[in-house]
Design an enzyme around this catalytic site. Structure first.
Site, PDB file in Angstrom:
ATOM      1  N   VAL A 127       0.839  -1.198   0.000  1.00 43.32           N
ATOM      2  CA  VAL A 127       0.000   0.000   0.000  1.00 43.32           C
ATOM      3  C   VAL A 127       0.873   1.246   0.000  1.00 43.32           C
ATOM      4  O   VAL A 127       0.644   2.199  -0.753  1.00 43.32           O
ATOM      5  CB  VAL A 127      -0.943   0.007   1.221  1.00 43.32           C
ATOM      6  CG1 VAL A 127      -1.720   1.321   1.289  1.00 43.32           C
ATOM      7  CG2 VAL A 127      -1.909  -1.160   1.158  1.00 43.32           C
ATOM      8  N   GLY A 128       1.891   1.246   0.856  1.00 42.02           N
ATOM      9  CA  GLY A 128       2.794   2.380   0.916  1.00 42.02           C
ATOM     10  C   GLY A 128       3.509   2.630  -0.394  1.00 42.02           C
ATOM     11  O   GLY A 128       3.702   3.783  -0.811  1.00 42.02           O
ATOM     12  N   GLU A 138       4.461   5.527   7.270  1.00 48.26           N
ATOM     13  CA  GLU A 138       4.861   4.733   8.434  1.00 48.26           C
ATOM     14  C   GLU A 138       4.287   3.354   8.199  1.00 48.26           C
ATOM     15  O   GLU A 138       3.116   3.104   8.452  1.00 48.26           O
ATOM     16  CB  GLU A 138       4.345   5.374   9.732  1.00 48.26           C
ATOM     17  CG  GLU A 138       5.031   4.856  10.980  1.00 48.26           C
ATOM     18  CD  GLU A 138       4.409   3.577  11.494  1.00 48.26           C
ATOM     19  OE1 GLU A 138       5.022   2.506  11.271  1.00 48.26           O
ATOM     20  OE2 GLU A 138       3.333   3.633  12.096  1.00 48.26           O
ATOM     21  N   CYS A 180       2.972  -1.223  15.779  1.00 41.30           N
ATOM     22  CA  CYS A 180       4.060  -1.219  14.804  1.00 41.30           C
ATOM     23  C   CYS A 180       5.413  -1.363  15.492  1.00 41.30           C
ATOM     24  O   CYS A 180       6.375  -1.820  14.875  1.00 41.30           O
ATOM     25  CB  CYS A 180       4.016   0.045  13.961  1.00 41.30           C
ATOM     26  SG  CYS A 180       3.949   1.556  14.932  1.00 41.30           S
TER      27      CYS A 180
END
Length: 285
Positions: A27-28, A45, A79
């Site tokens: 996705v990033g 992030e 995360c």
């Protein structure tokens, strides 16, 4: 992997700055590529694969408590959760025995009930991914030392899991978003740093030691390659106020800290007779 039409329209809009917190690298990458086509900027992030190193001179009780908090807290769904535990060979079995015993005392259940340490995973799909991950771990030579199963009950509950495995196993390079901890053995600080830095992600890391020379090597240019480099504290829980973010496949963005304004503002330089100034104006978000 695809973006919704609304997300696509937002990311392609000129004059807007994109800010994304995503758990998955694909996705990033899509967001970065889309925004870069219009020379925009975005804050990413993405995933973390965070390690705690325990040296032979460490405070073992402090380290065990910290690992338990970092690996089991929030059901392993932060995360900055500790996903890899690197133990010096001389204290390997001592730390491992204490950690396994501590895991036996973890109460799994409703997080609103007193005494519960491990709540549910956030979706049924997460529970399925946990089970798939355990199967992959076993197929790659991993040995389950504690836990290793989902819990058959209402809710997305799984057992906190400790795995003995090779640092070269492909699954160790990935982020399994749940309370799964890989335990790895090392002989020297150099080897430990190499293992810490061997994964694509670079968010958080920590070392437990009493020796100043080890600490300075760890936080120096030949030490951890992560955005967060801790000493004698867990990989999670101490980021408030700091420049939160990571390197490599974590995305490189920074939230909070002294430089965070650069993610949300743009610098304009204007000139007037007898004056030369820099002026800051807020970007669209």
């Amino acid at each position: 992997m695809s973006l919704t039409s609304l997300s696509q329209m937002f990311l392609e809009k000129h004059g807007s700055s994109a800010r994304l917190l995503a758990a998955e690298l694909p996705v990033g990458q899509l967001v970065q590529q889309t925004v870069s086509r219009r020379f925009g900027k975005c804050l990413l992030e993405l995933s973390g694969n965070n390690a705690i190193i325990v040296m032979d001179d460490a405070d073992i009780q402090l380290a065990v408590r910290s690992v338990l908090f970092a690996a089991v807290g929030t059901a392993g769904q932060r995360c900055t959760t500790c996903r890899r535990l690197l133990l010096h060979e001389t204290i390997y079995q001592t730390v491992l025995d204490q950690l396994v015993e501590a895991y036996k005392q973890v109460k799994v259940g409703d997080p609103l009930e007193k005494g519960t340490l491990l709540g549910p995973l956030h979706t049924p799909a997460s529970k399925v991914n946990f089970d798939k991950g355990i199967d992959i771990i076993k197929s790659q030579g991993g040995r389950i030392l504690s836990g290793g199963s989902s819990i058959e009950s209402e809710g997305n509950f799984v057992q906190p899991t400790i795995v003995e495995i090779s640092p070269d196993a492909p699954i160790v390079k990935e982020e399994l978003f749940g309370p799964v901890l890989y335990v790895l053995k090392f002989q020297t600080l150099k080897e430990a740093v190499e293992i810490n830095n061997s994964v694509p992600q670079g968010l958080s890391s920590s070392i437990f030691t009493r020796r100043p020379e080890v600490i300075f090597k760890w936080i120096g240019p030949l030490g951890s390659d992560c955005g967060i480099v801790n000493v004698n504290i867990p990989t999670n829980g101490a980021e408030i106020g700091g420049a939160f973010g990571g390197e490599k496949a974590t995305g490189g963005g920074r939230e909070a800290g002294s430089d965070s304004w650069k993610q949300y503002m743009r610098r304009s330089t204007w000139y007037a007779p007898d004056r030369f100034c820099h002026y800051l104006s807020i970007s669209f978000i």
